[in-house]
Motif scaffolding. Sequence first.
Motif, PDB file in Angstrom:
ATOM      1  N   ASP A   1       0.856  -1.186   0.000  1.00  0.00           N
ATOM      2  CA  ASP A   1       0.000   0.000   0.000  1.00  0.00           C
ATOM      3  C   ASP A   1       0.891   1.233   0.000  1.00  0.00           C
ATOM      4  N   ILE A   2       0.529   2.224  -0.793  1.00  0.00           N
ATOM      5  CA  ILE A   2       1.334   3.438  -0.919  1.00  0.00           C
ATOM      6  C   ILE A   2       0.507   4.632  -0.449  1.00  0.00           C
ATOM      7  N   THR A   3       1.084   5.423   0.424  1.00  0.00           N
ATOM      8  CA  THR A   3       0.424   6.618   0.946  1.00  0.00           C
ATOM      9  C   THR A   3       1.259   7.841   0.597  1.00  0.00           C
ATOM     10  N   ASP A   4       0.660   8.787  -0.093  1.00  0.00           N
ATOM     11  CA  ASP A   4       1.354  10.011  -0.493  1.00  0.00           C
ATOM     12  C   ASP A   4       1.133  11.114   0.526  1.00  0.00           C
ATOM     13  N   HIS A   5       2.085  12.043   0.600  1.00  0.00           N
ATOM     14  CA  HIS A   5       1.879  13.291   1.337  1.00  0.00           C
ATOM     15  C   HIS A   5       2.577  14.408   0.563  1.00  0.00           C
ATOM     16  N   GLN A   6       2.272  15.635   0.913  1.00  0.00           N
ATOM     17  CA  GLN A   6       2.733  16.782   0.130  1.00  0.00           C
ATOM     18  C   GLN A   6       3.884  17.524   0.800  1.00  0.00           C
ATOM     19  N   HIS A   7       4.619  16.848   1.683  1.00  0.00           N
ATOM     20  CA  HIS A   7       5.692  17.508   2.407  1.00  0.00           C
ATOM     21  C   HIS A   7       7.044  17.179   1.794  1.00  0.00           C
ATOM     22  N   ALA A   8       8.091  17.779   2.348  1.00  0.00           N
ATOM     23  CA  ALA A   8       9.456  17.552   1.873  1.00  0.00           C
ATOM     24  C   ALA A   8       9.929  16.162   2.280  1.00  0.00           C
ATOM     25  N   ALA A   9      11.227  15.917   2.091  1.00  0.00           N
ATOM     26  CA  ALA A   9      11.791  14.583   2.314  1.00  0.00           C
ATOM     27  C   ALA A   9      11.518  14.093   3.724  1.00  0.00           C
ATOM     28  N   ASN A  10      11.213  12.776   3.835  1.00  0.00           N
ATOM     29  CA  ASN A  10      10.998  12.171   5.147  1.00  0.00           C
ATOM     30  C   ASN A  10      12.313  12.090   5.912  1.00  0.00           C
ATOM     31  N   SER A  11      12.221  12.231   7.224  1.00  0.00           N
ATOM     32  CA  SER A  11      13.443  12.227   8.042  1.00  0.00           C
ATOM     33  C   SER A  11      13.370  11.279   9.222  1.00  0.00           C
ATOM     34  N   GLY A  12      12.226  10.630   9.455  1.00  0.00           N
ATOM     35  CA  GLY A  12      12.115   9.700  10.567  1.00  0.00           C
ATOM     36  C   GLY A  12      10.814   8.932  10.506  1.00  0.00           C
ATOM     37  N   LEU A  13      10.787   7.762  11.169  1.00  0.00           N
ATOM     38  CA  LEU A  13       9.637   6.874  11.084  1.00  0.00           C
ATOM     39  C   LEU A  13       9.527   6.085  12.387  1.00  0.00           C
ATOM     40  N   ALA A  14       8.307   5.889  12.855  1.00  0.00           N
ATOM     41  CA  ALA A  14       8.035   5.053  14.034  1.00  0.00           C
ATOM     42  C   ALA A  14       6.651   4.443  13.864  1.00  0.00           C
TER      43      ALA A  14
END
Length: 817
Positions: free
Chosen positions: A53-66
């Motif tokens: 599953d792919i989820t888009d967002h309109q922000h800049a590069a991702n920098s962290g995930l939890a």
Amino acid sequence: MALFDPPPDVQLKYAHSEGPTFVTYTPDGKYLITAGQNNFVRKFTHLSVDEPDITDHQHAANSGLAATNENWYICNEDGVVESYSIRTNKSDKLITRFPLPVRDIAVSPDGYWLAACSDDINIKLVNTHDTTKHIVIRHHPKPIKHLSFDPTGSLLAASCTDGTIYMYSVASETPDLVDKLPGLIPALDVDNEITTRVFWHPDGRAFALGRSDMDIAVVSKQDWGVKKLFAGGHSNDITAIGWSTNGAFLASGDSKGYVVIWESKNQKVIVKRQYEGGISTIVWHPTDNVITIATNEGLVNIQMKALPPEHEKTLNLPLQPSPGFQAGGDSLARLEKRAEARAEAQKQRRGSVEDILAGLDDDEDDWLDDDDGAGYGEKNENGKRNLTGLSIGMPSGKRHYGSWSPDIHEPMQPGSTPWRGDRKYLFLSLIGFIWTVDQKTHNTVTVEFYDQEQFRNFHFTDPLLYDKAVLNEHGTLFSSVPGRGNPALLFYREHENWGVRHEWKTRLPDGEEVLSIALSSSYIVACTDKGYIRIYSLYGVPIRVYRQKHAPVVSCTSWRDYVMILGNGPVSASGRAQLTYTIENIRRDEIVQNNDVVALPDDATVRNLFFSTDGDPMVYLSTGVLLALQHWRSPGQARWVPILDTNYLDRRIGGRKEETYWPVAVSQDKFCCIILKGGEKHPYFPRPLLSEFDFKMPVSNPPDEDEAKNDPMTKLEESFVRESVLLSLSEDLVEHTRATEDEKLNVMKRHVVIDKTLLQILALECKDEEKNSKCLEIVGLMKQPRTLAMAVKVAEKYERHALAQKIEEMRNQMEED
């Protein structure tokens, strides 16, 4: 990208664009979440061949995930931290926002708090369920590069760009700086690929971090000293580290794509592989022999069969000690009550005694140390270990205890919740509720009642730090832990009556701690860590002191003259102690049920235990099942009956409601509880409302709404079984107590309900001419002649004359008898 041959058994995913890539598993292992420098997140289903599953967002590069089991959290260089639903893959809330790029996030083990750091220096702690609740931490002089919670959720490690690790206590709403640890990590910019993150060992007693000499240090939580080194595995900068879920192995990655898997106990290299691009993240699957490695090329490598077969069995062992620590002893993991999510994951991987012995292979000789001269450390002529003298839970002349220990049921106080922030509920019931607030130097305790016309609320300052309480219609009982130079204390306070209030206190012997307390209309019971059961009258007279046969004690509850005590019994084949119960009549000094077993599934724990308002012992399990103890007043005849399975409530069929239930009481054939939503595990403030559910036994697979309309038989069969159980409970009450007229009338009403249900079942079965035998069987369950007379009329209505004649003969026989 350069051509590169991946290692064997790897599933290579071209997941994201070039740059740092982040991956994490949900704690239950169902999903793998990935994020990179492009503005979307992928959700892979573990071991599924389907597209993610792919989820888009309109922000800049991702920098962290939890991630938790319910949500994943993503931060980016636009300064935004968002929460997304695992179920819907949609954003469900904005957690927080910074004016500068966010560099890292971490979620607490219980999922209630999220920590985030930004280039603006500050750390924010935000409540994931109520984002208006947040705390800002500012004790560090420069931006933070990495954040990590310890397994208990009480410590937050912040790796600063000034080369110092700042340890914050986040157990209350005012986080404290516990210590500064300079010199353990280098001073690096926030965007440097070298990791300075603190990687906590799952048992919470130590953490690992990469050093500038390309070795990995294990640092003790006790004194922040280096206990062990993982040395010689890398010749490049360390960029990622990950512990296996049971802590038996450590994986590390470097800037040239090399991944090394180490054995934690002896710091030996087991596997070394190379992947394309520098390693940015390494995560172990919570239960399987799988590691996922993300690289700076945007690649996600799912390494199947990560450990060789001879080491895979070690991965299935229970939680292993941190390197440099012994198993058992002064276990911080036990003292600080490791997070529930971690405990649940361990249960799924729990091995039996046979699994432990199977793990003692030639290549793993260090698991046995002949430190007492018993001889089992030596190898025989076949090159195998001599296990003579090895004893696990059995007496012998010499004993040796390895890393295995039985899994016991931890003590619990019925009706209480764990600490969240600075407050907790000490007791929740139908009478009222008690909560306490940590004021650092003391606590404040509040007792509130639902019926404020009959009872008066009260509030007091608590310098003794009471940690357990019980409330009923007569009074309130408290107990405190030993500390501050004081022994454990019991305090009973009677409710005001005609302006007079009685209270008393008693101190327990030095070194003795209360594990659970109970209060009935007749007696007070305290179970201690010494295995003693201490019983007092309501006015403080010591009645009895004895040792419980099965220890350590788990919990207790009482009703009138009866007390039920749970304890840890013999260890089963799964390596888990059986949960046993004893029921005693205190006034008659009589054991009613003696160390019988609570019918728990292997993966279940007791969430609460209580007597119903009618005096029947009940336990509510973590699986959502309410069990009632039937025939408990007859020695040797008791059995546990599931009178409600909340998984089959009408509101939950078809996944319409994703919720759990906090058990409070059973009253008037209804289960009283607090509904928990949004992944909550315990009630929180403000106090939620109570809900009621009718009993519903798991007799057959519940039909959906359309099936129920066309086939009423399922509900009638469930009603018959349920009412039969409730009738037996009512009959036992009337037979063994001085029953009131209402209680005797209740027995008669239940007989009528059962016969009415049987008549309805008979009417449905009479429609089928081939079910004469079943119809006679149904009639045989009827207890009253007048019911059989009505059954004759039912048979005649459907022109079943032969059946009617048989029923008439049965009725005549019943009247003669």
